[in-house]
Design an enzyme around this catalytic site. Structure first.
Site, PDB file in Angstrom:
ATOM      1  N   GLU A   1       9.547   8.451 -16.587  1.00  0.00           N
ATOM      2  CA  GLU A   1       8.181   8.910 -16.883  1.00  0.00           C
ATOM      3  C   GLU A   1       7.749   8.492 -18.291  1.00  0.00           C
ATOM      4  O   GLU A   1       6.632   8.013 -18.503  1.00  0.00           O
ATOM      5  CB  GLU A   1       8.090  10.437 -16.753  1.00  0.00           C
ATOM      6  CG  GLU A   1       8.155  10.887 -15.298  1.00  0.00           C
ATOM      7  CD  GLU A   1       8.261  12.399 -15.152  1.00  0.00           C
ATOM      8  OE1 GLU A   1       8.108  13.131 -16.149  1.00  0.00           O
ATOM      9  OE2 GLU A   1       8.516  12.849 -14.025  1.00  0.00           O
TER      10      GLU A   1
ATOM     11  N   LYS B   1      15.755  21.994 -10.781  1.00  0.00           N
ATOM     12  CA  LYS B   1      15.077  20.724 -11.074  1.00  0.00           C
ATOM     13  C   LYS B   1      15.934  19.705 -11.824  1.00  0.00           C
ATOM     14  O   LYS B   1      16.708  20.052 -12.703  1.00  0.00           O
ATOM     15  CB  LYS B   1      13.808  20.981 -11.896  1.00  0.00           C
ATOM     16  CG  LYS B   1      12.649  21.560 -11.137  1.00  0.00           C
ATOM     17  CD  LYS B   1      12.181  20.693  -9.971  1.00  0.00           C
ATOM     18  CE  LYS B   1      11.452  19.449 -10.398  1.00  0.00           C
ATOM     19  NZ  LYS B   1      10.158  19.736 -10.989  1.00  0.00           N
TER      20      LYS B   1
ATOM     21  N   HIS C   1       0.832  -1.220   0.000  1.00  0.00           N
ATOM     22  CA  HIS C   1       0.000   0.000   0.000  1.00  0.00           C
ATOM     23  C   HIS C   1       0.862   1.263   0.000  1.00  0.00           C
ATOM     24  O   HIS C   1       0.454   2.290   0.539  1.00  0.00           O
ATOM     25  CB  HIS C   1      -0.939   0.023   1.206  1.00  0.00           C
ATOM     26  CG  HIS C   1      -1.707  -1.247   1.404  1.00  0.00           C
ATOM     27  ND1 HIS C   1      -2.910  -1.502   0.789  1.00  0.00           N
ATOM     28  CD2 HIS C   1      -1.417  -2.362   2.128  1.00  0.00           C
ATOM     29  CE1 HIS C   1      -3.343  -2.697   1.142  1.00  0.00           C
ATOM     30  NE2 HIS C   1      -2.445  -3.252   1.942  1.00  0.00           N
TER      31      HIS C   1
ATOM     32  N   SER D   1      14.476  21.620 -15.885  1.00  0.00           N
ATOM     33  CA  SER D   1      13.273  22.415 -16.117  1.00  0.00           C
ATOM     34  C   SER D   1      13.684  23.726 -16.773  1.00  0.00           C
ATOM     35  O   SER D   1      14.755  24.261 -16.480  1.00  0.00           O
ATOM     36  CB  SER D   1      12.587  22.683 -14.777  1.00  0.00           C
ATOM     37  OG  SER D   1      11.851  23.890 -14.833  1.00  0.00           O
TER      38      SER D   1
END
Ligand code: ARG
Length: 471
Positions: free
Chosen positions: A290, A283, A156, A277
């Site tokens: 992804e 970043k 979980h 970024s």
């Protein structure tokens, strides 16, 4: 030029319909399979005296010449041909003259395309298997390197029990091993030659389908001509094997994205596999993971799209089946670079050992070990579970962890239990899990060894499976 002009008026097919129905651009990708299929057919026609030996030789020589020209020069920038078959036959006519017209004896484009595409997909499955095995190699290399690394085991997405990181890596290795089983199944399904089925009903010539099948490396010949020209199960099985692989990659990508985020900080993605970024200078984004996750959505779309193409198709051949090329090529082009890049990212991933250990120790992760220790004293597991639940509740209210469990506190919840024998550190917890599939070091080391020997055998199996197209 078309291969069926006789029946039509001179403006057939119209420019629009020709452009829409032509598969020539896509077909070019399997010209070597197609030429091998034609050489095998020409050879069979000669062996069975359906054409003379000289005719057969001249067809085969012409086809080989076309192949070497295409190998070196590629295709002309001309898409006027309907498909690869019209293109090659046209070229063959120019090279060997009217005898070229005999190549299509006892054959239809329907059994031809089914044969050529099976050859292509067999190669595609072998390429997929090789990429999967490459990723298994990376997993095992990291597992070897991190053989003692303690990591949080989650359920979980909550810290559950401490594990060894290699145990987790080997879980993914198992998934990939199952993907190879799917690939193997798809390969065996594709390994059947439809050549000799004609358009749909078989052919009236004394052909010997075994000859061409053997030359092309197929282990069987199709038993039913209607099925042979319309069956694309080998495509759907390949798509499924590829999609499952992609789903496994996507799950792993998701974990890495989470682990790499600042609140977790369990791993750091190497600069060479991260991007920045345009506005936030600080970043460093896990783009490879992804995009790997996203490609899975694309893959599922390709697979379900092609299943929808097949649904409700009457026997036997319908041009709908031409869509199989796009499904297979897009799947290969989507998945193979994803596995490759993802494996690269994995091999350069840094594990933040300190943090991994800290998280593995957090969240009362050895509470089950305390319950198991109470069972050793004769308590039922249910009672032990309840008692430890109360202890956790008590410690939590005081903002303390299991490490700080004192002999007095234990005695107040479980009188008579020998405090000295209780081990609640992560190492003891891991070492105690020696059940066959458990995370104990001895087990994990054995799993790594088993995986290595399976990998070596499996590489050998697939190494022998790329079809020989140089007939
Ligand atoms: N381009 C077709 C395909 O890929 C080749 C077979 C065409 N057969 C036919 N009867 N039109 O499926």
């Amino acid at each position: 030029m078309t291969t069926w002009g006789g029946r039509f008026s001179s403006d057939n097919p119209g420019t629009e319909a020709r452009a829409f129905t032509s598969s020539f651009r896509l077909d070019q990708r399997f010209y070597r399979e197609s030429i091998a299929g034609s050489i095998a057919h020409a050879s069979m026609l000669g062996h069975t005296n359906i054409i003379t030996g000289d005719e057969s030789e001249s067809l085969m020589a012409g086809l080989r010449k076309i192949r070497s020209e295409l190998d070196s020069d590629g295709f002309p920038n001309d898409y006027s041909h309907e498909d690869i078959y019209a293109f090659i036959e046209d070229k063959l006519h120019k090279l060997v003259g009217p005898v070229a017209g005999k190549l299509h004896t006892a054959r239809s484009r329907n059994d031809q395309v089914a044969t050529d595409f099976r050859l292509y997909v067999k190669g595609g499955i072998a390429r997929l298997a090789s990429e999967i095995n490459q990723m298994r190699t990376v997993l095992l290399t990291v597992a070897d390197r991190e053989v003692q690394t303690v990591f949080p085991g989650m359920t979980h997405l909550q810290v559950a029990q401490p594990i060894l990181l290699p145990h987790l890596l080997l879980a993914y290795e198992q998934m990939l091993k199952r993907d190879l089983q799917l690939a193997n199944h798809a390969y065996l399904t594709a390994d059947v030659s439809p050549l000799g089925s004609g358009a749909l009903a078989g052919v009236p010539y004394p052909i010997d389908s075994e000859i061409s099948a053997k030359l092309l490396g197929f282990s069987q010949v199709s038993r039913n001509s209607l099925d042979a020209v319309s069956d694309r199960d080998f495509v759907t099985q390949f798509l499924f094997a590829a999609t499952m692989t992609s789903i496994h990659l996507s799950k792993f990508a998701e974990e890495i994205i989470i682990w790499n985020s600042q609140p977790y900080s369990l791993v750091s993605i190497h600069d060479s596999y991260a991007t920045g970024s345009s506005i936030m200078p600080q970043k460093k984004n896990p783009d490879v993971a992804e995009l790997t996750r996203a490609k899975t959505g694309t893959m599922i779309g390709i697979m379900s799209g092609f299943l929808s193409v097949l649904k409700g198709l009457p026997l036997a051949y319908n041009l709908d089946l031409q869509e199989d090329k796009e499904a297979v090529f897009r799947t290969e082009d989507t998945l193979l670079p994803a596995i490759k890049t993802f494996s690269g990212m994995l091999s350069t991933l840094t594990i933040n050992h300190e943090q991994a250990r800290k998280v593995a120790e957090s969240g009362f992760s050895t509470a089950t070990d305390l319950a198991d220790a109470l069972v050793q004293t004769g308590m039922t597991f249910r009672k032990a579970h309840e008692t430890v639940g109360e202890i956790v509740h008590h410690l939590e209210s005081k903002n303390e962890s299991l490490d700080s469990l004192s002999a007095d506190t234990l005695a107040s919840f479980a009188p008579g239990v020998n405090y000295e024998t209780i081990r609640l550190d992560t190492k003891s917890s891991i070492d105690s899990r020696r059940s066959y599939s458990g995370t104990a070091q001895v087990n994990v080391t054995l799993q790594i060894e088993e995986a290595k020997s399976h990998l070596a055998e499996n590489r050998q199996l697939w190494g022998k499976r790329s079809p020989n197209l140089d007939l």
